[in-house]
Structures are given as structure tokens and as C-alpha cells.
Design a protein around this motif. Structure first.
Motif, mmCIF file in Angstrom:
data_model
loop_
_atom_site.group_PDB
_atom_site.id
_atom_site.type_symbol
_atom_site.label_atom_id
_atom_site.label_comp_id
_atom_site.label_asym_id
_atom_site.label_seq_id
_atom_site.Cartn_x
_atom_site.Cartn_y
_atom_site.Cartn_z
ATOM 1 N N GLN A 1 11.653 -3.776 7.656
ATOM 2 C CA GLN A 1 10.657 -4.070 8.589
ATOM 3 C C GLN A 1 10.887 -3.591 9.530
ATOM 4 N N VAL A 2 9.712 -2.584 10.773
ATOM 5 C CA VAL A 2 8.968 -2.696 12.117
ATOM 6 C C VAL A 2 8.446 -2.820 12.557
ATOM 7 N N GLY A 3 7.644 -3.436 13.175
ATOM 8 C CA GLY A 3 6.105 -2.780 13.537
ATOM 9 C C GLY A 3 5.680 -4.316 14.560
ATOM 10 N N PHE A 4 3.953 -3.694 14.805
ATOM 11 C CA PHE A 4 3.645 -5.114 15.305
ATOM 12 C C PHE A 4 3.689 -5.865 14.628
ATOM 13 N N SER A 5 2.442 -7.566 15.171
ATOM 14 C CA SER A 5 2.437 -8.448 14.175
ATOM 15 C C SER A 5 1.007 -7.750 13.886
ATOM 16 N N ALA A 6 0.402 -8.661 12.360
ATOM 17 C CA ALA A 6 -0.524 -8.498 11.925
ATOM 18 C C ALA A 6 -1.888 -9.460 12.751
ATOM 19 N N GLN A 7 -2.832 -8.947 12.173
ATOM 20 C CA GLN A 7 -4.009 -9.300 13.760
ATOM 21 C C GLN A 7 -4.186 -11.440 12.643
ATOM 22 N N PRO B 1 -18.451 1.332 37.899
ATOM 23 C CA PRO B 1 -18.913 2.224 36.820
ATOM 24 C C PRO B 1 -18.123 2.853 35.729
ATOM 25 N N LEU B 2 -18.478 3.699 35.160
ATOM 26 C CA LEU B 2 -18.341 4.659 33.654
ATOM 27 C C LEU B 2 -16.374 3.850 34.034
ATOM 28 N N ALA B 3 -15.940 2.995 32.820
ATOM 29 C CA ALA B 3 -14.508 3.120 32.383
ATOM 30 C C ALA B 3 -13.659 4.322 32.258
ATOM 31 N N TYR B 4 -12.386 4.070 33.029
ATOM 32 C CA TYR B 4 -11.407 5.371 32.634
ATOM 33 C C TYR B 4 -10.238 4.047 31.113
ATOM 34 N N VAL B 5 -11.007 5.030 30.196
ATOM 35 C CA VAL B 5 -9.596 5.242 28.749
ATOM 36 C C VAL B 5 -8.530 5.590 29.159
ATOM 37 N N SER B 6 -7.644 5.806 28.756
ATOM 38 C CA SER B 6 -6.584 5.818 28.662
ATOM 39 C C SER B 6 -6.037 6.697 27.275
ATOM 40 N N PRO B 7 -5.766 8.295 26.870
ATOM 41 C CA PRO B 7 -5.600 9.505 26.066
ATOM 42 C C PRO B 7 -5.260 7.799 24.239
ATOM 43 N N PRO B 8 -4.901 8.489 23.348
ATOM 44 C CA PRO B 8 -4.573 8.305 22.945
ATOM 45 C C PRO B 8 -2.560 9.090 22.044
ATOM 46 N N ARG B 9 -2.237 7.920 21.824
ATOM 47 C CA ARG B 9 -0.392 8.063 22.355
ATOM 48 C C ARG B 9 -0.375 8.304 23.557
ATOM 49 N N SER B 10 -0.523 7.624 24.146
ATOM 50 C CA SER B 10 0.371 6.913 25.684
ATOM 51 C C SER B 10 0.757 6.595 26.117
ATOM 52 N N ARG B 11 1.185 4.667 25.688
ATOM 53 C CA ARG B 11 1.271 4.119 25.859
ATOM 54 C C ARG B 11 3.109 4.266 25.790
ATOM 55 N N ARG B 12 3.526 3.431 27.193
ATOM 56 C CA ARG B 12 4.925 4.052 27.252
ATOM 57 C C ARG B 12 5.804 3.013 27.445
ATOM 58 N N ARG B 13 5.266 1.393 27.199
ATOM 59 C CA ARG B 13 5.687 0.430 26.437
ATOM 60 C C ARG B 13 5.581 -0.320 25.586
ATOM 61 N N ALA B 14 6.861 -0.516 24.877
ATOM 62 C CA ALA B 14 5.804 -2.250 23.598
ATOM 63 C C ALA B 14 6.880 -2.666 22.949
ATOM 64 N N SER B 15 6.514 -3.876 22.938
ATOM 65 C CA SER B 15 7.974 -4.963 22.276
ATOM 66 C C SER B 15 6.994 -4.826 20.316
ATOM 67 N N LEU B 16 8.307 -4.529 19.734
ATOM 68 C CA LEU B 16 7.976 -4.435 17.991
ATOM 69 C C LEU B 16 9.181 -5.420 17.522
ATOM 70 N N ARG B 17 8.692 -5.823 16.378
ATOM 71 C CA ARG B 17 9.752 -6.949 15.623
ATOM 72 C C ARG B 17 10.057 -5.978 14.483
ATOM 73 N N ALA B 18 10.988 -6.352 14.137
ATOM 74 C CA ALA B 18 12.033 -6.000 13.565
ATOM 75 C C ALA B 18 12.381 -7.509 11.977
ATOM 76 N N LEU B 19 12.169 -7.061 10.514
ATOM 77 C CA LEU B 19 13.002 -8.036 9.646
ATOM 78 C C LEU B 19 13.455 -7.345 8.757
ATOM 79 N N ARG C 1 17.329 -12.076 6.530
ATOM 80 C CA ARG C 1 16.385 -12.409 6.954
ATOM 81 C C ARG C 1 16.059 -12.932 7.927
ATOM 82 N N GLN C 2 17.022 -12.054 9.204
ATOM 83 C CA GLN C 2 17.784 -12.146 10.159
ATOM 84 C C GLN C 2 16.062 -11.301 11.264
ATOM 85 N N PRO C 3 15.784 -12.041 11.429
ATOM 86 C CA PRO C 3 14.815 -11.396 13.091
ATOM 87 C C PRO C 3 15.057 -11.435 13.933
#
Length: 402
Positions: free
Chosen positions: A117-123, A92-110, A159-161
Motif C-alpha cells: 500500500q502507498v498513500g495517505f492516512s485515512a481520516q 477579499p475573495l480567497a485565491y484557491v489552487s486548481p486540482p492536481r497542482s500540489r508539488r510536495r507530499a509525504s506518503l506512507r507505504a506498507l 509489515r515494515q512501514p
């Protein structure tokens, strides 16, 4: 005859593919590739909603319209099945979550001098994208990015990640920080002030051993159905609440009024606890290899006396045998990305009437589906779910019946 320069689909890794098989990064179905490499955008090629796209690794497909993205999620499932020669009665058609709904994440900091800097890695890179905007994170998670940046500016070595694991729980935000050196009372007090000011549910520090709790005013829990379960640090949660609800609904539809149900790779009890009260007299056996998850599930199951029966069991090394499986009216299977080959082989030799297979990897699901179908099961439905909006990560629930 089809136009060879027309983008006709999106491949598994997010590239557009022309009718004659060329891969074109950043394209959408309906775009046209000219001889000089220019891309003429079609109606399903839209403006990205985030300033960091496409650099940030958190999203790969913000340039697709909502309809084109939902089609991509569905085609990932259908394409994986076709690759194994498997036919599903319904995709069937896919169910897709709306924007701004992700309730968990792992971010990097440096920290680089005065800049943090705090965020995700670049592609495709270890380079970090410093988040000034995020259209996938639930706002309560994104609201912590700026305070974390200030915290790291004061207490992270140059320079400590560091890493930040965040999850929304019943009491607010659960935060695990790695890479911070707590070498004095002043740092500890600063971290406690940070937790208090930002109304955290819990703050833990991970120095390479078991995470140490610094702040937890009330026991941290997550809720499945009517049951609140203790949440071990970094425990697995479905990415969005609504996506979890879509998966639970699909499993509920698959197992119907089955009274004896096995939940294999049960985790904290996403399915076992959500479905235990659906049918009078239902009993749910729940197998999980991670001891901390089993203990949490056991405590949650105690609130449903005589309904949920957890077992600490490694299903890769010791899968349920056909003799054990044949006691059940239905089996719920929710394995890691690699699939559940050892357990699927045992299911193929058993006579369980219905299997609800929850997967986060269409490729391993299709491989296991082929095994089950060869043994006499029919794949009635493969329900696609896109919890990781704008990414290439796709989930599904397959319903198999003897």
C-alpha cells in the motif's frame, strides 16, 4: 427567522453547522438536515471527484462546490479575526489552487505479504488508503505511486512501514525514502535503476541519520524569481507554484517600494529572492534558524550582489529588537504554525511602517494581529489563500500599517 435545520456554514474542522448550532459531518451550506438524520443536499453539495473521498485524509471538503469552498477559506480567516475581536479593512475573495497542482507530499507505504500500500492516512486514523487516484497531487508526483509500489514489493520487508517524501524541483522529482534496508549491492543497483528509469532529479535514503544521496545527476535547485537555490532534502516549499505566486504578489503589494526590508523566518528565500529586484537599490535582510536553509539562501543571494543579506538567527530565542527593526521600511514575517509571539512583541514596540505577515494558521495570526493592533497598527487587508485545495488548511497574508 432562520431555518434551524439548514446548514449555514462550514466549521474550522470541516463539519457543516446548522442554524441552531448542530455539527453535521459531510454536509455543505444549503443542505437541510431532517428529523430522522437524513441530509437533503443543496446546490453547493457536489459529487466528489476522487474515488477515495471521504476516506482518504488528503481531502476533507471535496463535496463542496468551488464557490462554497472559496467561501470557506475566506470565512476561516474572517472567523479567526472576529474571535479575537480584530477588524480587517478588507478580507477579499480567497485565491484557491486548481486540482492536481500540489508539488510536495509525504506518503506512507506498507508491505503486507504480496500486497503493498502507498498513500495517505485515512481520516482520523492510522489506517492507510492505497492510492489508485489523486486529484490534488501534481501528475508527475502521482505517476511515481505505481513504480514505488513495485519497488517496495521487492525490497521492503513484510509489515515494515516506509515513508516517501516527494517534491517537484527544477530538475524533476526529488524523492526521500525512509524504511528501506539497503543491505547489499543488488538493492543499491535496483534503487539506481529506479531513479534512472523514472528520471528522478534526486534519490535519497534516510536510515534515521542524515539522508544519504544515491542519485543526483545535476545539483537540485528550486527557483525564486530569477534565482535558482540549492534544495536541501525535505526543505520547506509552498504547496503549489501558483499559491506561492499569490502569496508573493500579496507581499509585494503590501511592501510597495520599500528599500530596506527584513524577511523574518526567511526559509530558502521565497520572498527575499522573489522581491529583491523589484526596486532599484532595495536591500533585504533575511533571518532563518535552520542552518542548511541559510547556507542555501546565502549561495542564492550571492547571485544578487549587495541585495540579500542572510543571517543564521533563531527568532524565537533572539528576536530582532525595536532598535534593530526601526532600520527597516518594511518587515515580512512568515513564521511556523504556532505564530511568532516573541517577534511580534518586539514589532509592537517598534515603529516599522508596514508589516506583511504570511501565515498558515488563521488562529495564531489573529492572536498576533490583536497584539499589533493594540500597539497602533491597522490591519488593512487579510488576503486568504487556499493552496491545499479541498482541505481545511488555510493560509493568508495580512498587511499591517502604522
Amino acid at each position: 427567522m432562520s431555518d434551524p435545520d439548514l446548514i449555514v456554514r462550514i466549521a474550522a474542522r470541516g463539519d457543516g453547522v446548522t442554524a441552531d448550532g448542530r455539527h453535521v459531518a459531510g454536509s455543505a451550506p444549503g443542505d437541510r438536515l431532517l428529523v430522522d438524520g437524513t441530509l437533503i443536499k443543496g446546490p453547493d453539495h457536489v459529487a466528489p471527484v476522487c474515488r477515495h473521498f471521504p476516506e482518504c485524509g488528503g481531502c476533507q471538503l471535496q463535496h463542496l462546490s468551488d464557490g462554497a469552498y472559496a467561501d470557506y477559506v475566506r470565512s476561516r480567516v474572517a472567523g479567526a479575526l472576529a474571535g479575537q475581536g480584530v477588524s480587517a479593512g478588507d478580507v477579499p475573495l480567497a485565491y484557491v489552487s486548481p486540482p492536481r497542482s500540489r508539488r510536495r507530499a509525504s506518503l506512507r507505504a506498507l508491505r503486507l505479504g504480496k500486497r503493498v500500500q502507498v498513500g495517505f492516512s485515512a481520516q482520523g486514523s492510522h489506517r492507510m488508503v492505497d492510492l489508485a487516484q489523486c486529484e490534488v497531487l501534481e501528475p508527475r508526483l502521482f505517476a511515481l505511486v505505481a513504480p514505488l509500489r513495485s519497488l517496495f514489493a521487492r525490497h521492503l520487508r513484510d509489515r515494515q512501514p516506509a515513508t516517501v517524501d516527494m517534491a517537484l524541483v527544477d530538475q524533476g522529482v526529488d524523492l526521500v525514502l525512509s524504511g528501506l534496508a539497503v543491505d547489499g549491492l543488488a538493492v543499491t543497483e535496483a534503487l539506481l535503476d529506479f531513479a534512472r528509469e523514472n528520471k528522478l532529479a534526486r534519490l535519497l535514503l534516510d536510515d534515521g541519520d542524515a539522508p544519504m544521496t544515491l542519485w543526483e545527476p545535476d545539483p537540485v535547485t528550486v527557483r525564486f524569481g530569477e534565482v535558482a537555490v540549492g534544495f536541501p532534502p525535505r526543505a520547506f516549499l509552498q504547496a503549489t507554484r501558483d499559491g506561492e505566486a499569490a502569496l508573493v504578489a500579496a507581499v509585494r503589494g503590501a511592501i510597495g517600494d520599500a528599500r530596506m526590508v527584513a524577511d523574518l523566518f526567511a526559509g530558502l528565500g521565497t520572498f527575499a529572492l522573489s522581491l529583491a529586484n523589484d526596486v532599484p537599490g532595495r536591500k533585504l535582510y533575511a533571518a532563518e534558524a535552520a542552518r542548511d536553509l541559510v547556507l542555501a539562501l546565502q549561495a542564492g543571494g550571492n547571485r544578487l550582489p549587495g541585495r540579500v543579506f542572510p543571517e543564521h538567527r533563531d527568532l524565537f530565542r533572539r528576536p530582532l529588537t525595536p532598535k534593530e527593526l526601526d532600520r527597516f521600511d518594511a518587515v515580512i514575517l512568515d513564521p511556523p504554525r504556532a505564530g511568532a509571539r516573541e517577534q511580534v512583541l518586539q514589532l509592537a514596540a517598534a515603529q516599522v511602517p508596514v508589516i506583511a505577515y504570511v501565515s498558515c494558521n488563521p488562529a495564531s495570526f489573529a492572536r498576533d494581529a490583536a497584539t499589533l493592533i493594540e500597539s497602533g497598527y491597522v490591519l488593512e487587508q487579510a488576503r486568504p489563500v487556499g493552496q491545499f485545495r479541498w482541505s481545511t488548511h488555510v493560509e493568508l497574508v495580512g498587511t499591517f500599517r502604522r
